[in-house]
Design an enzyme around this catalytic site. Structure first.
Site, short mmCIF file in Angstrom:
data_model
loop_
_atom_site.label_atom_id
_atom_site.label_comp_id
_atom_site.label_asym_id
_atom_site.label_seq_id
_atom_site.Cartn_x
_atom_site.Cartn_y
_atom_site.Cartn_z
CG HIS A 160 -1.64 -8.88 0.41
ND1 HIS A 160 -2.06 -10.14 0.06
CD2 HIS A 160 -0.53 -8.62 -0.33
CE1 HIS A 160 -1.22 -10.63 -0.83
NE2 HIS A 160 -0.30 -9.73 -1.10
CG ASP A 210 4.61 -3.21 -3.02
OD1 ASP A 210 5.69 -3.63 -3.44
OD2 ASP A 210 3.51 -3.59 -3.46
N1 ACO Z 1 -6.24 2.25 2.08
C1 ACO Z 1 -7.50 2.49 2.49
N2 ACO Z 1 -8.51 1.59 2.45
C2 ACO Z 1 -8.20 0.37 1.96
C3 ACO Z 1 -6.91 0.03 1.52
C4 ACO Z 1 -5.91 1.02 1.59
N3 ACO Z 1 -4.68 0.75 1.19
N4 ACO Z 1 -6.91 -1.26 1.09
C5 ACO Z 1 -8.15 -1.72 1.24
N5 ACO Z 1 -8.94 -0.74 1.78
C6 ACO Z 1 -10.35 -0.88 2.16
C7 ACO Z 1 -11.24 -0.87 0.94
O1 ACO Z 1 -11.66 0.46 0.61
C8 ACO Z 1 -12.38 -1.74 1.40
O2 ACO Z 1 -13.18 -0.96 2.29
P1 ACO Z 1 -14.79 -1.23 2.37
O3 ACO Z 1 -14.94 -2.62 2.88
O4 ACO Z 1 -15.28 -0.17 3.29
O5 ACO Z 1 -15.30 -1.07 0.97
C9 ACO Z 1 -11.68 -2.82 2.24
O6 ACO Z 1 -10.51 -2.18 2.74
C10 ACO Z 1 -11.31 -4.08 1.47
O7 ACO Z 1 -10.49 -3.68 0.36
P2 ACO Z 1 -10.58 -4.27 -1.11
O8 ACO Z 1 -10.14 -3.23 -2.08
O9 ACO Z 1 -11.91 -4.91 -1.32
O10 ACO Z 1 -9.48 -5.41 -1.02
P3 ACO Z 1 -8.83 -6.19 -2.23
O11 ACO Z 1 -8.42 -7.49 -1.68
O12 ACO Z 1 -9.72 -6.20 -3.42
O13 ACO Z 1 -7.57 -5.29 -2.61
C11 ACO Z 1 -5.41 -4.34 -2.50
C12 ACO Z 1 -6.30 -5.51 -2.11
C13 ACO Z 1 -5.54 -4.06 -4.00
C14 ACO Z 1 -3.95 -4.70 -2.23
C15 ACO Z 1 -5.83 -3.09 -1.67
O14 ACO Z 1 -5.65 -3.35 -0.29
C16 ACO Z 1 -5.07 -1.84 -2.08
O15 ACO Z 1 -5.47 -1.15 -3.02
N6 ACO Z 1 -3.94 -1.49 -1.37
C17 ACO Z 1 -3.13 -0.37 -1.75
C18 ACO Z 1 -2.25 -0.74 -2.95
C19 ACO Z 1 -1.13 -1.69 -2.57
O16 ACO Z 1 -0.43 -1.47 -1.58
N7 ACO Z 1 -0.92 -2.70 -3.42
C20 ACO Z 1 0.15 -3.68 -3.22
C21 ACO Z 1 -0.41 -5.01 -2.82
S1 ACO Z 1 0.88 -6.14 -2.45
C22 ACO Z 1 1.45 -6.61 -3.96
O17 ACO Z 1 0.78 -6.68 -4.93
C23 ACO Z 1 2.83 -6.90 -4.05
#
Ligand code: ACO
Length: 428
Positions: A306, A363
């Site tokens: 998140h 979620d």
């Molecule tokens: N699985 C694996 N790796 C992940 C995940 C995941 N679900 N989420 C983040 N990471 C990793 C990224 O690859 C990144 O790694 P790095 O530092 O080696 O490059 C690090 O964790 C930081 O992630 P970001 O994508 O930069 O985080 P951001 O804050 O931009 O994105 C998000 C947040 C979109 C929610 C992301 O965690 C994600 O895609 N999660 C899966 C989708 C999801 O569950 N969305 C619902 C969110 S809650 C809502 O909207 C109601």
């Protein structure tokens, strides 16, 4: 906390006033930055940008805290109801008994759609995603209520708000009925909000249908948990669209569009698809976690991570417990819940997820509950939209009453070609 920060750019120095929130969050007021220095800030994804002040929702992502108007989400989830939370978000205070009754009455009196809206569905393909249909119908509804587009009139604005809260479950249920080719089931205004929605979804004209109180309560709690989440992607979309002052229904249609995406509300659908895939193909949670960690693999652990929570999302904590309780009460054995809990355990003990502070988000468990209570997978995100509606509206109302209200218009750092002359087509 000092009352200003000083920024030096080349030979220019600017004092940036410190703005402090009621929970002692600190922001730097950069409103005069460009005028005084020529520079702007660069913040892709707005991770460090406060776009507004707001009295509605407080989140402490480090501690896993979520409160609506000061009330902890745990208390609201256990003791409140969705319509009471709607009233809280819209008015800033919990309603007393009379106020709540009056609010419930006006919502239940506006649940029907104009017959021409019912016909509108027929023009849309049956296999369209219900979020697309929902957003389209909400936008179209603005054409039936042009007179409610009057920000100068609190009465008309209130009328638009009540109609949206009342009609969205009807619109949502019709999305499902349309996809199935089943006739519309009209609302029953004697039922509570969630039971009425369940009836419109699952009743048919040929059989009687009694909404199960366990399921209705679970739906109501899910709506409460989704009701607001400060400046997330869809709420920011509603505020940004709203800042040019179009019809409220157009702003909400934009919010539904933003929520649809798999990185936001669409993740609840993706979580179930992931769990079903693990059940079908991978066999073990550990294998999927390994894929999610592999940067060469596009798989992400859906429902994990998140932007704001760097701790367990408090909503996911509540929903984990609710999932176990609801399945138990319904006597349903869910293989997907078992896989989800395995997956969570593996991920929470894995250095990749620990280092990046990736925890289950709202979620992760909501889809398991929706699935267990019979909500069709493509409708999961529509239920999220029904829950988020009061938050979108409350933020939209708040924006229009703020002293520092301005049309939303971010800047950019241009990186394209510099000045060049047009070349006629025969010379290219
Ligand atoms: N699985 C694996 N790796 C992940 C995940 C995941 N679900 N989420 C983040 N990471 C990793 C990224 O690859 C990144 O790694 P790095 O530092 O080696 O490059 C690090 O964790 C930081 O992630 P970001 O994508 O930069 O985080 P951001 O804050 O931009 O994105 C998000 C947040 C979109 C929610 C992301 O965690 C994600 O895609 N999660 C899966 C989708 C999801 O569950 N969305 C619902 C969110 S809650 C809502 O909207 C109601």
């Amino acid at each position: 906390m000092p009352d200003k920060a000083t920024l030096k750019i080349g030979d220019k120095t600017i004092d940036l006033p410190v703005v402090q929130g009621s929970e002692e969050e600190v922001a730097l007021d950069i409103r005069h930055l460009r005028a005084e220095t020529g520079a702007i800030t660069y913040d892709p994804g707005y991770a460090n940008t406060g776009s507004c002040k707001s009295d509605i929702t407080f989140i402490d992502g480090e501690k896993g805290i979520l409160r609506y108007c000061g009330y902890p989400i745990e208390q609201l989830a256990e003791r409140s109801s969705f319509l009471e939370v709607c009233s809280l978000l819209l008015n800033g205070e919990l309603p007393n008994g009379d106020e709540l009754q009056a609010f419930q009455r006006s919502v239940s009196r506006h649940t029907m759609l104009h017959e021409d809206v019912n016909r509108f569905y027929r023009a849309l393909p049956k296999d369209a995603h219900p979020m697309a249909v929902c957003s389209t119908v909400v936008a179209a509804l603005s054409t039936f209520y042009p007179h409610l587009h009057d920000l100068g009139s609190p009465e008309r604005t209130q009328s638009a708000i009540i109609r949206l809260i009342a009609k969205l479950p009807t619109i949502a249920a019709l999305c499902f009925k349309h996809s199935k080719g089943q006739p519309a089931i009209y609302p029953d205004n004697d039922l509570d909000y969630s039971s009425n929605f369940l009836r419109m979804m699952f009743a048919t004209p040929c059989e009687s249908y009694e909404p199960d109180p366990v399921i209705a309560k679970a739906v109501d709690q899910l709506l409460v948990l989704h009701a607001d989440h400060e400046q997330n992607c869809s709420t920011s979309a509603v505020r940004l669209v709203g800042s040019s002052r179009p019809h409220l229904f157009a702003c909400i249609a934009a919010g539904i569009g933003a929520l649809w995406g798999p990185l936001h509300g669409g993740a609840n659908q993706k979580v179930i698809e992931m769990l079903e895939r693990i059940e079908r193909e991978e066999g073990s949670a550990a294998k999927f976690v390994a894929r999610a960690k592999d940067k060469g693999d596009s798989a992400r652990l859906m429902g994990f991570g998140h932007r704001v929570y760097k701790n367990y999302d408090p909503r996911a904590k509540i929903l984990r417990k609710t999932a176990i309780e609801v399945l138990d009460k319904l006597g349903v054995k869910s293989r997907l819940l078992d896989i989800g809990m395995d997956l969570e355990e593996v991920a929470l003990n894995d250095p990749y997820f620990i280092e990046r502070k990736l925890y289950p988000n709202v979620d992760f468990y909501s889809g398991i509950i929706y699935k267990a209570i019979g909500i069709p997978v493509p409708m999961f995100t529509v239920l999220f939209a029904m829950g988020r509606l009061p938050g979108w509206i409350a933020q939209w109302v708040e924006m229009h009453h703020q002293d520092d209200f301005r049309i939303g218009r971010p800047r950019q750092v241009y990186t394209g070609p510099t000045l060049r002359d047009y070349v006629s087509i025969e010379d290219r």
